[in-house]
Design an enzyme around this catalytic site. Structure first.
Site, PDB file in Angstrom:
ATOM      1  N   MET A  29       0.849  -1.201   0.000  1.00 27.91           N
ATOM      2  CA  MET A  29       0.000   0.000   0.000  1.00 27.91           C
ATOM      3  C   MET A  29       0.885   1.251   0.000  1.00 27.91           C
ATOM      4  O   MET A  29       0.441   2.335   0.387  1.00 27.91           O
ATOM      5  CB  MET A  29      -0.928  -0.018   1.210  1.00 27.91           C
ATOM      6  N   GLY A  30       2.137   1.076  -0.427  1.00 35.11           N
ATOM      7  CA  GLY A  30       3.042   2.224  -0.512  1.00 35.11           C
ATOM      8  C   GLY A  30       3.613   2.601   0.839  1.00 35.11           C
ATOM      9  O   GLY A  30       3.588   1.810   1.772  1.00 35.11           O
ATOM     10  N   HIS A  33       9.202   0.916   3.207  1.00 35.62           N
ATOM     11  CA  HIS A  33      10.334   0.932   4.138  1.00 35.62           C
ATOM     12  C   HIS A  33      11.208  -0.284   3.843  1.00 35.62           C
ATOM     13  O   HIS A  33      10.891  -1.077   2.937  1.00 35.62           O
ATOM     14  CB  HIS A  33       9.829   0.942   5.589  1.00 35.62           C
ATOM     15  N   GLU A  34      12.264  -0.464   4.635  1.00 36.20           N
ATOM     16  CA  GLU A  34      13.221  -1.550   4.389  1.00 36.20           C
ATOM     17  C   GLU A  34      12.555  -2.931   4.363  1.00 36.20           C
ATOM     18  O   GLU A  34      13.005  -3.829   3.665  1.00 36.20           O
ATOM     19  CB  GLU A  34      14.328  -1.539   5.460  1.00 36.20           C
ATOM     20  N   HIS A  36       9.581  -3.711   3.169  1.00 36.08           N
ATOM     21  CA  HIS A  36       9.064  -3.924   1.807  1.00 36.08           C
ATOM     22  C   HIS A  36      10.212  -4.235   0.851  1.00 36.08           C
ATOM     23  O   HIS A  36      10.104  -5.103  -0.005  1.00 36.08           O
ATOM     24  CB  HIS A  36       8.367  -2.659   1.278  1.00 36.08           C
ATOM     25  N   GLN A  60     -10.372  -2.464   2.770  1.00 33.53           N
ATOM     26  CA  GLN A  60      -9.843  -3.161   3.944  1.00 33.53           C
ATOM     27  C   GLN A  60      -9.722  -2.260   5.171  1.00 33.53           C
ATOM     28  O   GLN A  60      -9.247  -2.691   6.212  1.00 33.53           O
ATOM     29  CB  GLN A  60      -8.508  -3.824   3.624  1.00 33.53           C
ATOM     30  N   ASP A 150       2.120  -9.264   9.262  1.00 33.90           N
ATOM     31  CA  ASP A 150       0.674  -9.480   9.137  1.00 33.90           C
ATOM     32  C   ASP A 150       0.439 -10.985   9.008  1.00 33.90           C
ATOM     33  O   ASP A 150      -0.002 -11.478   7.969  1.00 33.90           O
ATOM     34  CB  ASP A 150       0.148  -8.735   7.910  1.00 33.90           C
TER      35      ASP A 150
HETATM   36  O1  PAF Z   1      -0.241  -5.852   3.724  1.00 37.77           O
HETATM   37  C1  PAF Z   1      -0.616  -4.919   2.970  1.00 37.77           C
HETATM   38  O2  PAF Z   1       0.090  -3.955   2.733  1.00 37.77           O
HETATM   39  C2  PAF Z   1      -2.003  -4.989   2.351  1.00 37.77           C
HETATM   40  O3  PAF Z   1      -2.896  -5.594   3.220  1.00 37.77           O
HETATM   41  C3  PAF Z   1      -2.022  -5.689   0.980  1.00 37.77           C
HETATM   42  C4  PAF Z   1      -1.596  -7.140   1.089  1.00 37.77           C
HETATM   43  C5  PAF Z   1      -1.095  -4.953   0.028  1.00 37.77           C
HETATM   44  C6  PAF Z   1      -3.430  -5.660   0.388  1.00 37.77           C
HETATM   45  O4  PAF Z   1      -3.904  -4.371   0.231  1.00 37.77           O
END
Ligand code: PAF
Length: 281
Positions: A29-30, A33-34, A36, A60, A150
């Site tokens: 979702m943009g 950070h490190e 990602h 969500q 998550d």
């Molecule tokens: O973990 C996330 O950033 C979001 O839940 C995802 C998997 C990109 C879905 O929008």
């Protein structure tokens, strides 16, 4: 790095890729950070092509305020992706993804969505599964990379993939932490100095629960310890601390050494909601 802003342009790129080449997908979702970037690097190393997506998925979010205050740093994100060797990024609009009906599909997650995050964020996992399924169908990845921060989301996505018979392999990736143990998260940048300092209590509590379990302390006492740690903290408000078996995510009451457990935590620092978890055994 190619940047696609429409479903059609992405679809065209995907269909032009040779079928022998593998594609790794990193949905985000943009506000990168490190953590990602570690997924991007892994996806790039394990596949011929790495595709990231940046989309703040409205379905969500259960709290309007959370959606509206979600950090946005598109230009920096694109630069970071490029420097990490990502081949392409998809940045769609809500209209392109949801047409004129911003709504979730419903799923049966066999109870995985009824606990923890699902209990406190109504409809959250239907929203996550809706967007992730759309992205999988659109991009047809060989592998998709998700962080274990998550963990419940990860289990739910695996369940959806099995139920829908999708052929993507889900790759769980380790949690990336700051020096004091705070799990990296896009939300961390919303913390003020004092909140940021106190936020390491989440990880400290998780680590302590793992140490206590090693010493043979029962789950109930570990729970009490977590509650007490937060009661005396004026900055953080504990939402839940749970110990759950990793496959069913059912609350664990008595330790069974043949099972694997994780401890999960969610707490508010002002309006910012933080989550984290740890493997216990
Ligand atoms: O973990 C996330 O950033 C979001 O839940 C995802 C998997 C990109 C879905 O929008």
């Amino acid at each position: 790095m190619k940047v696609f802003k429409t479903v059609d342009s992405l679809r065209k790129w995907r269909s032009d890729l040779s079928p022998e080449k593998t594609l790794g997908l990193v949905p985000t979702m943009g506000a990168l950070h490190e953590g990602h970037l570690s997924l991007i690097r892994r996806s790039r190393d394990e596949n011929d092509f790495c595709l990231a997506t940046i989309f703040v998925n409205p379905t969500q979010f259960d709290r309007k305020e959370d959606l509206e205050s979600y950090p946005n740093s598109l230009e920096t994100d694109l630069q970071m992706l490029k420097e990490s060797g990502c081949h392409a990024v998809f940045v769609p609009t809500s209209e392109d993804i949801y047409e004129n009906k911003i709504a979730s599909d419903s799923f049966d997650f066999d109870g995985l969505d009824k606990v923890m995050e699902g209990r406190y964020r109504k409809g959250h996992f239907d929203g996550v599964a809706t967007i992730v399924r759309k992205l999988f169908l659109l991009t047809q990845p060989d592998r998709a990379y998700f962080g274990e921060k998550d963990f419940q989301q990860l289990q739910i996505i695996k369940k959806m993939v099995r139920a829908e018979k999708l052929s993507v392999e889900i790759i769980p990736c380790e949690i990336f932490r700051e020096e004091d143990g705070l799990a990296m998260s896009s939300r961390n940048r919303r913390l003020d100095v004092q909140q940021r300092k106190e936020a390491s209590l989440l990880y400290k509590t998780l680590k302590q629960s793992r140490e206590l379990l090693k010493k043979g302390v029962g789950f109930e006492i570990i729970h009490n310890m977590a509650d007490e740690a937060f009661q005396s903290n004026p900055i953080l408000k504990l939402e839940y601390f749970e110990i759950a078996e990793i496959d069913t995510l059912a609350t664990a009451l008595i330790y069974d050494p043949s099972k694997k457990y994780r401890a999960f935590i969610a707490a508010f620092a002002g309006p910012v909601r933080l989550i984290d978890n740890i493997a216990l055994n």
